[in-house]
Motif scaffolding. Structure first.
Motif, mmCIF file in Angstrom:
data_model
loop_
_atom_site.group_PDB
_atom_site.id
_atom_site.type_symbol
_atom_site.label_atom_id
_atom_site.label_comp_id
_atom_site.label_asym_id
_atom_site.label_seq_id
_atom_site.Cartn_x
_atom_site.Cartn_y
_atom_site.Cartn_z
ATOM 1 N N GLY A 135 18.989 17.290 25.901
ATOM 2 C CA GLY A 135 20.280 17.342 25.235
ATOM 3 C C GLY A 135 20.758 18.761 24.993
ATOM 4 O O GLY A 135 21.801 18.976 24.375
ATOM 5 N N HIS A 136 20.005 19.747 25.486
ATOM 6 C CA HIS A 136 20.417 21.150 25.352
ATOM 7 C C HIS A 136 21.728 21.345 26.109
ATOM 8 O O HIS A 136 21.964 20.724 27.140
ATOM 9 N N ARG A 137 22.565 22.228 25.618
ATOM 10 C CA ARG A 137 23.880 22.416 26.252
ATOM 11 C C ARG A 137 23.781 22.942 27.679
ATOM 12 O O ARG A 137 24.721 22.797 28.454
ATOM 13 N N LEU A 138 22.642 23.520 28.067
ATOM 14 C CA LEU A 138 22.472 23.979 29.448
ATOM 15 C C LEU A 138 21.887 22.911 30.373
ATOM 16 O O LEU A 138 21.815 23.124 31.588
ATOM 17 N N ASP A 139 21.475 21.772 29.830
ATOM 18 C CA ASP A 139 20.910 20.704 30.663
ATOM 19 C C ASP A 139 21.850 20.379 31.819
ATOM 20 O O ASP A 139 23.043 20.161 31.621
ATOM 21 N N VAL A 152 26.727 29.891 28.313
ATOM 22 C CA VAL A 152 26.286 29.063 27.191
ATOM 23 C C VAL A 152 27.488 28.477 26.450
ATOM 24 O O VAL A 152 27.513 27.292 26.130
ATOM 25 N N ARG A 153 28.495 29.301 26.195
ATOM 26 C CA ARG A 153 29.676 28.816 25.460
ATOM 27 C C ARG A 153 30.496 27.809 26.253
ATOM 28 O O ARG A 153 31.090 26.901 25.682
ATOM 29 N N ALA A 209 29.365 25.826 28.810
ATOM 30 C CA ALA A 209 28.470 24.948 29.576
ATOM 31 C C ALA A 209 29.128 23.621 29.932
ATOM 32 O O ALA A 209 28.989 23.139 31.055
ATOM 33 N N GLY A 210 29.853 23.022 29.005
ATOM 34 C CA GLY A 210 30.508 21.744 29.280
ATOM 35 C C GLY A 210 31.507 21.830 30.415
ATOM 36 O O GLY A 210 31.589 20.937 31.265
ATOM 37 N N ARG A 250 30.143 22.005 34.254
ATOM 38 C CA ARG A 250 29.478 20.841 34.857
ATOM 39 C C ARG A 250 30.307 20.184 35.955
ATOM 40 O O ARG A 250 29.931 19.162 36.477
ATOM 41 N N ASP A 273 19.705 31.000 20.312
ATOM 42 C CA ASP A 273 19.775 29.648 20.873
ATOM 43 C C ASP A 273 18.587 28.839 20.368
ATOM 44 O O ASP A 273 17.443 29.124 20.707
ATOM 45 N N PHE A 305 15.882 25.996 25.629
ATOM 46 C CA PHE A 305 16.057 25.245 26.867
ATOM 47 C C PHE A 305 14.680 25.057 27.495
ATOM 48 O O PHE A 305 13.904 26.016 27.604
#
Length: 183
Positions: free
Chosen positions: A49-53, A98-99, A101-102, A105, A170, A174
Motif C-alpha cells: 500500500g506504499h505510494r510507490l507500489d 513520491v509526491r 506517484a498516483g 501510474r 518516508d 518501501f
C-alpha cells in the motif's frame, strides 16, 4: 525460522501485506554481509500500500547490480530491446516522483520515461554498500551517492533478499525483493 519457512512466508507476503507485517518479517531475518550482495539481482516490489507500489515495475525496473563495496548500481532497467541499462538516480526527481506517484501510474508516464531513459543512463556506479545498523541489526546497506536513500537488506535465503528503501521523511519504508541472477 529456517530458510524454507522464510521463503514460504515471503511468498505469502508477496500477495499483499501490511507495512507492519513486512517490518515484523524483516526484523526476524538474518543480516547480509557486503560480499553476499556481489552480482546481479532481479527486483520485485512487495505490495504494502506504499505510494510507490507498482511504479518501478511499470517503468521497467529490472533490479540492482553490485560489483563491490564501492561500486553498486541501484537502478537497473530493462532497455526494451532485451538488454539492461543503469539509470543515474541523481537524475530522477525522487521528491516529485513520491509526491506525484498516483499520476505516474498511467501508460503515458511510462512511455515518457522510456523516451527519456537514454538521457538518464550511466555506466558509473552510483551507490556504495556499507554495513549499517537499521532497526537494531547491522546489515549490508546500499547508500546512494546523490540521494537521501539507503536500501537495507536482510536474507530470506542464499538467493533471495528483502530490502527496505529508507528514504528520509518516508514512513513506512518501501519494500522490495531481490533474487540473485545466475550466469
Amino acid at each position: 525460522m529456517d530458510a524454507v519457512a522464510r521463503a514460504e512466508r515471503l511468498r505469502t507476503l508477496m500477495r499483499g501485506a501490511t507495512p507492519d507485517d513486512v517490518l515484523a518479517f524483516f526484523d526476524g531475518l538474518p543480516p547480509v554481509e557486503v560480499a553476499d550482495l556481489l552480482g546481479s539481482w532481479r527486483g520485485a516490489e512487495l505490495p504494502t500500500g506504499h505510494r510507490l507500489d507498482g511504479l518501478l515495475g511499470r517503468f521497467g525496473w529490472h533490479g540492482k547490480r553490485f560489483e563491490g563495496a564501492d561500486a553498486a548500481h541501484p537502478l537497473v532497467f530493462d532497455d526494451g530491446r532485451g538488454g539492461l541499462v543503469e539509470v543515474n538516480p541523481a537524475l530522477v526527481p525522487l521528491g516529485l516522483v513520491v509526491r506525484l506517484a498516483g499520476l505516474l501510474r498511467n501508460p503515458v508516464a511510462a512511455a515518457a520515461f522510456r523516451v527519456v531513459r537514454p538521457l538518464l543512463r550511466t555506466r558509473r556506479p552510483r551507490a556504495r554498500v556499507r554495513m549499517v545498523r537499521h532497526r537494531g541489526v547491522v546489515s549490508a546497506t546500499m547508500c546512494y551517492d546523490a540521494l537521501p536513500v539507503h536500501d537495507v537488506f536482510r536474507r530470506v535465503d542464499d538467493d533471495t533478499l528483502l530490502g527496505l528503501m529508507d528514504l528520509r521523511g518516508d514512513d513506512p519504508p518501501f519494500a522490495f525483493v531481490l533474487r540473485r541472477q545466475r550466469a
